[in-house]
Design a protein around this motif. Structure first.
Motif, PDB file in Angstrom:
ATOM      1  N   PHE A  34      10.529   1.730   5.748  1.00  0.00           N
ATOM      2  CA  PHE A  34      10.564   1.232   7.124  1.00  0.00           C
ATOM      3  C   PHE A  34      11.824   0.390   7.347  1.00  0.00           C
ATOM      4  O   PHE A  34      12.402   0.397   8.426  1.00  0.00           O
ATOM      5  N   GLU A  91      -6.698  11.995  18.966  1.00  0.00           N
ATOM      6  CA  GLU A  91      -7.635  13.124  18.828  1.00  0.00           C
ATOM      7  C   GLU A  91      -7.491  13.983  20.088  1.00  0.00           C
ATOM      8  O   GLU A  91      -8.471  14.341  20.757  1.00  0.00           O
ATOM      9  N   THR A 130      -1.864   6.781  13.546  1.00  0.00           N
ATOM     10  CA  THR A 130      -2.049   5.615  14.434  1.00  0.00           C
ATOM     11  C   THR A 130      -0.756   4.803  14.540  1.00  0.00           C
ATOM     12  O   THR A 130      -0.279   4.517  15.646  1.00  0.00           O
ATOM     13  N   PHE A 189       6.834   2.346   2.697  1.00  0.00           N
ATOM     14  CA  PHE A 189       7.439   3.638   3.029  1.00  0.00           C
ATOM     15  C   PHE A 189       6.777   4.233   4.269  1.00  0.00           C
ATOM     16  O   PHE A 189       5.580   4.065   4.485  1.00  0.00           O
ATOM     17  N   ARG A 231       0.868  -1.179   0.000  1.00  0.00           N
ATOM     18  CA  ARG A 231       0.000   0.000   0.000  1.00  0.00           C
ATOM     19  C   ARG A 231       0.897   1.218   0.000  1.00  0.00           C
ATOM     20  O   ARG A 231       1.784   1.356   0.810  1.00  0.00           O
ATOM     21  N   ASP A 289     -11.249   5.515   9.455  1.00  0.00           N
ATOM     22  CA  ASP A 289     -10.590   5.286   8.179  1.00  0.00           C
ATOM     23  C   ASP A 289     -11.479   4.409   7.307  1.00  0.00           C
ATOM     24  O   ASP A 289     -11.460   3.191   7.422  1.00  0.00           O
TER      25      ASP A 289
END
Ligand code: ATP
Length: 549
Positions: A70, A230, A122, A92, A7, A397
């Motif tokens: 990563f 949040e 997150t 990445f 992704r 999400d």
């Protein structure tokens, strides 16, 4: 099982590019009803928005850093964590992840981190917190090492799932538990007490409740990190008392636990309260330039002003038709209403008025199992319209939402930004439109930093064309749903009287017009006690009485 495709972050589509806009822009919703269901439309290839250009994404953030893999963090992150990330398809680091992993003085440093919506915050807080436990700081068996507090149940579940992904390849299983309302307290607590809840993701109400038990408090003696996701909302007047109470029930900050505050928006007013989780000298990291617009540069944002609130129902139909005609492929939309009962009404109405779309609803008046089920269904859906209240306004999400519509005033500028952030996530594109009545049209004027422009198509002139569909659909909506929406309309707007430049009597007049637009023969009855609670006692135009037979 083969690994999932990587992704990646997508390059924004050139502005103005609207592929798939082959549909006839003049066709009506009724004509569209003859089309195949939107669900049947062939799914666009994943990644059709263009090739990945991580550098381009980074250049929109402060620092112009280079995107790193990563795998380059092998010295900082445990091999098993890197394996998990690889398994999740994350190659990445997003800008905020890179910033946290490379610029935090220490993985245990207290910090406030701000980054735009949908940019991977997150994982940015999970990685240092989990790495710290893996670096010899794991709590004893049965004790909580990481406590994550967030505002909603859906978000708690989502964070827990992400935590499960990040810890999936650890040689020794690291359990993530959740604690939130709307679920059985007893069975939840039993699982917590009998399990090994190294990570706990919780909403304040239930957490405060279970911390009332001595044996639960015992489980927090070795907490190493407390995250407020949040954070600006967790520290505002609504949540701060509960958060402060929770913090009084776990070991004091002087015991050395790390405090992390993450959000896309940071309100200076909450900084004072933030000190309850941060020691002086904490690190502030931001990928948002203070001179930059607070929302995504990839989201064109528009407003539509309708003369009166009664026209918003038909205006939404006209907008949906317009936007669907522009881009019918994978038409995945969230429509935010201002109150739970208002959203319930939207669902009942548009189920009838937009039968060609798969419709979902999410708000606090639904049971928790129904909320959880719908959340998953809309996450998985390739298209459809979710009508929602602010229970999913922040943090949630839902992949590939291409359009966010807000109907009526958001509760604050920050809430507007977070709702817009439900689109254009993880490098994708999106659009956002807010429909306001004349009275509410001050919103774009007082929010000059928001890139809000008038909607390029005249929607108001299309309202009469859709009014009949709305009127007909309202005949199928139960009177009680209308009465609840009417009451919610009064209650919500009562809090904005000054900004709306309305007297209480004018508000009631407006609400009564709203009721008329819903097809109510007369204003719905409201209990005397409710009128009192709303501060509308003695205001003319209200029909006081009980709706119970
Ligand atoms: N490095 C990465 N590579 C690919 N996808 C990622 C990466 N990091 C996160 N994601 C995915 O990006 C999406 C958005 O991430 P996340 O929900 O953490 O955003 P957020 O910044 O917390 O948003 P919000 O401000 O709305 O809370 C998620 O689907 C997440 O799994």
């Amino acid at each position: 099982m083969p690994p999932p495709p990587k992704r990646k972050w997508h390059r924004p589509r050139p502005s103005g590019a609207t592929p798939n806009n082959a549909a006839n822009p003049h066709s009506t919703v009724a004509q569209q009803q003859k089309r195949p269901k939107v669900e049947d439309v062939t799914k666009q290839e994943a990644g059709a928005t263009g090739p990945v250009d991580v550098k381009a994404m980074y250049s929109t953030s402060t620092g112009n850093a280079e995107a790193k893999r990563f795998s380059e963090m092998a010295g900082t992150l445990d091999k098993a964590l890197l394996n998990s990330l690889d398994k999740m398809g994350f190659e990445f680091m997003s800008p905020v992840q890179q910033k946290v992993l490379t610029e935090l003085p220490n993985i245990t440093s207290d910090c406030i981190v701000q980054a735009k919506t949908g940019t991977g915050k997150t994982v940015a807080f999970l990685l240092p917190a989990i790495q710290n436990l893996l670096s010899g700081n794991a709590p004893p068996k049965g004790k909580v090492g990481i406590l994550i507090i967030c505002p909603t149940r859906e978000l708690a579940l989502q964070i827990a799932k992400e935590a499960n992904g990040v810890t999936a390849c650890l040689p020794r299983k690291m359990e993530t538990h959740t604690a939130f309302g709307g679920t059985s307290r007893a069975s939840n607590l039993k699982a917590f007490m009998n399990g090994n809840p190294t990570i706990l993701v919780a909403t304040p109400g239930r957490l405060d409740d279970i911390l009332g038990e001595e044996e639960v408090r015992e489980r927090f003696t070795h907490v190493k990190t407390v995250v407020l996701d949040e954070a600006d909302q967790m520290l505002d007047a609504g949540f701060a008392p509960a958060v402060k109470k929770i913090l009084r029930r776990i070991p004091p900050k002087s015991d050395g636990w790390q405090g992390m505050c993450f959000s896309a928006t940071m309100n200076p007013d909450v900084m004072d309260v933030a000190k309850c989780v941060l020691f002086p000298g904490y690190t502030t990291l931001s990928t948002v330039d203070p001179n930059e617009v607070p929302t995504h540069e990839r989201v064109p944002q528009f407003f539509i002003t309708v003369p009166t609130v009664t026209q918003t129902f038909a205006a939404l139909l006209a907008l949906i038709e317009e936007e669907y005609n522009k881009n019918p492929s994978d038409f995945k939309v969230i429509v935010f209403g201002t109150t739970a009962n208002g959203v319930g009404l939207f669902y009942d109405l548009y189920k009838n008025a937009l039968p060609q779309f798969r419709l979902f609803e999410l708000h606090s008046r639904m049971s928790q199992p129904a909320r959880t089920k719908t959340t998953q269904q809309f996450k998985d859906a390739t298209s459809g319209i979710l009508v929602a209240s602010d229970v999913v306004g922040r943090g949630m999400d839902f992949p590939n939402v291409g359009l966010v519509v807000q109907v009526g005033l958001p509760s604050s500028t920050e809430q507007y930004i977070h709702r817009v952030g439900r689109t254009a996530r993880a490098g994708k594109d999106g659009r956002a439109v807010i429909i306001l009545s004349e009275q509410e049209s001050f919103f774009p004027k007082i929010n000059k930093t928001l890139p809000l422009n008038p909607y390029p198509v005249d929607i108001v002139s299309q309202v009469p064309k859709h009014q009949r569909t709305v009127d007909r659909a309202f005949t199928n909506v139960e009177e009680e749903a209308k009465a609840k929406a009417y009451q919610a309309f009064l209650g919500y707007n009562k809090t904005f009287l000054k900004k709306l430049k309305l007297s209480p009597a004018e508000l009631v007049r407006l609400a009564n017009e709203y009721a008329k637009a819903m097809g109510c023969p007369e204003p719905p009855l409201i209990e005397k006690s409710t009128v009192g609670k709303m501060g509308l006692k003695g205001v003319p135009g209200l029909r006081i009485g009980s709706r119970r037979a």
